[in-house]
Design a protein around this motif. Sequence first.
Motif, short mmCIF file in Angstrom:
data_model
loop_
_atom_site.label_atom_id
_atom_site.label_comp_id
_atom_site.label_asym_id
_atom_site.label_seq_id
_atom_site.Cartn_x
_atom_site.Cartn_y
_atom_site.Cartn_z
N ALA A 180 49.24 34.81 40.33
CA ALA A 180 47.93 34.16 40.34
C ALA A 180 47.00 34.80 41.36
CB ALA A 180 48.09 32.67 40.62
N THR A 181 47.55 35.10 42.53
CA THR A 181 46.75 35.76 43.57
C THR A 181 46.27 37.12 43.09
OG1 THR A 181 48.06 34.65 45.28
CG2 THR A 181 46.77 36.57 45.95
N LEU A 182 47.17 37.90 42.52
CA LEU A 182 46.80 39.22 42.02
C LEU A 182 45.81 39.11 40.87
CD1 LEU A 182 47.22 42.26 42.17
CD2 LEU A 182 49.18 42.01 40.63
N SER A 183 45.96 38.09 40.02
CA SER A 183 45.03 37.91 38.90
C SER A 183 43.61 37.68 39.39
CB SER A 183 45.48 36.72 38.04
OG SER A 183 46.74 36.94 37.46
N ILE A 184 43.47 36.80 40.37
CA ILE A 184 42.13 36.49 40.88
C ILE A 184 41.51 37.71 41.55
CG2 ILE A 184 40.86 35.12 42.59
CD1 ILE A 184 42.77 32.84 42.04
N ILE A 185 42.28 38.39 42.41
CA ILE A 185 41.74 39.54 43.13
C ILE A 185 41.36 40.65 42.17
CG2 ILE A 185 42.32 41.35 44.79
CD1 ILE A 185 44.06 39.30 46.25
N THR A 186 42.24 40.91 41.19
CA THR A 186 41.98 41.99 40.24
C THR A 186 40.82 41.66 39.31
OG1 THR A 186 44.33 42.55 40.30
CG2 THR A 186 43.03 43.49 38.51
N PHE A 187 40.81 40.44 38.78
CA PHE A 187 39.73 40.05 37.88
C PHE A 187 38.39 40.08 38.60
CE2 PHE A 187 36.94 37.17 35.62
CZ PHE A 187 37.19 37.46 34.29
N LEU A 188 38.37 39.58 39.82
CA LEU A 188 37.13 39.59 40.61
C LEU A 188 36.64 41.01 40.85
CD1 LEU A 188 35.00 38.17 42.37
CD2 LEU A 188 36.62 38.26 44.26
N GLY A 189 37.55 41.90 41.26
CA GLY A 189 37.15 43.28 41.51
C GLY A 189 36.68 44.00 40.27
N SER A 190 37.37 43.77 39.13
CA SER A 190 36.99 44.44 37.90
C SER A 190 35.69 43.88 37.34
CB SER A 190 38.12 44.30 36.87
OG SER A 190 37.77 44.93 35.66
N TRP A 191 35.53 42.56 37.39
CA TRP A 191 34.32 41.94 36.85
C TRP A 191 33.08 42.39 37.62
CZ3 TRP A 191 33.42 38.99 32.58
CH2 TRP A 191 32.18 38.34 32.50
N ASN A 192 33.22 42.51 38.94
CA ASN A 192 32.07 42.88 39.77
C ASN A 192 31.93 44.39 39.96
OD1 ASN A 192 31.32 40.21 40.21
ND2 ASN A 192 32.64 40.01 42.00
N ASN A 193 32.86 45.16 39.42
CA ASN A 193 32.81 46.61 39.58
C ASN A 193 31.51 47.17 38.99
OD1 ASN A 193 33.42 49.24 40.14
ND2 ASN A 193 35.15 49.37 38.73
#
Length: 282
Positions: free
Chosen positions: A200-213
């Motif tokens: 869950a932690t990795l999902s949030i960090i990765t999704f946030l970084g990819s969405w805002n990339n």
Amino acid sequence: MSDIRATGGARLKKPFVYVLLSAGLLVMSAPFLWMALSAFKTNKELGASPPVWIPTTWTLTHFSELLDKLDLPLYFLNSLIVAVLVTVCNLVFCSMLGYALAKLRFAGRSKVFALVLGALMVPGNLMLLPLFVLMSKLHLIDSYAGLVLPFAAGAFGVFLMRQFMQSIPDELLEAARMDGAREWYIFWRIVMPLVKPALATLSIITFLGSWNNFVWPLIATNDPGKYTLPVALATFATDPNQSAGSNGMLMAGSLLVVLPVLLVFAVLQRHFTQGIATAGMK
């Protein structure tokens, strides 16, 4: 007497700490609140002096105007596809490599982990040019694959999963092996359910970084049909023929960019908090 004084001092400190934290939260959330409220203001209220915080007349005009000028459903879908694919790839690949580094014995394991740590120290901007050349040679520019593959596995995700999986007792895995379980079964049916907080932690960090990339999609896409939402909004904002007097539309678009991230965090918040709290425990 000293215990009473210590107890009284602690009681006096708690309200002060709460007030201090509340003030810090208000300062940090003020730009977001301004953006969210401005998306529903009229143009007159947006240009008012002194500034108007809470709109007196709530309006959805900026959202409708933005939909007329930008193909928001397409850009939203592009961002969603890229962010979801990047997140899923990181969950699978980072978990597999993290498991191998944490629980499997093979030659060169420490060197591979050192390579992962070294990759964490390399600034991401240094990789933009090599990545662009590689994607260009593979003819993946202006494609979903070109947006996803460079971020399909990250060094931080590997490090996080490896550290978390080290907390799983080796005796549990050895018992499964003695019962005849194969390594693939152990990974998917035993280890993965135990690391849900880390996932869950990795999902949030990765999704946030990819969405805002923003930088990589801007470099890797020339076709407007492949723009992600941040790139489309930035292109719209820098176009003088479109963005004149469009502060309200930009606020509305920024709000649309932020909402999916807030939704993902709200859904996974409990696991995220647990993952952060237990990531260093063994």
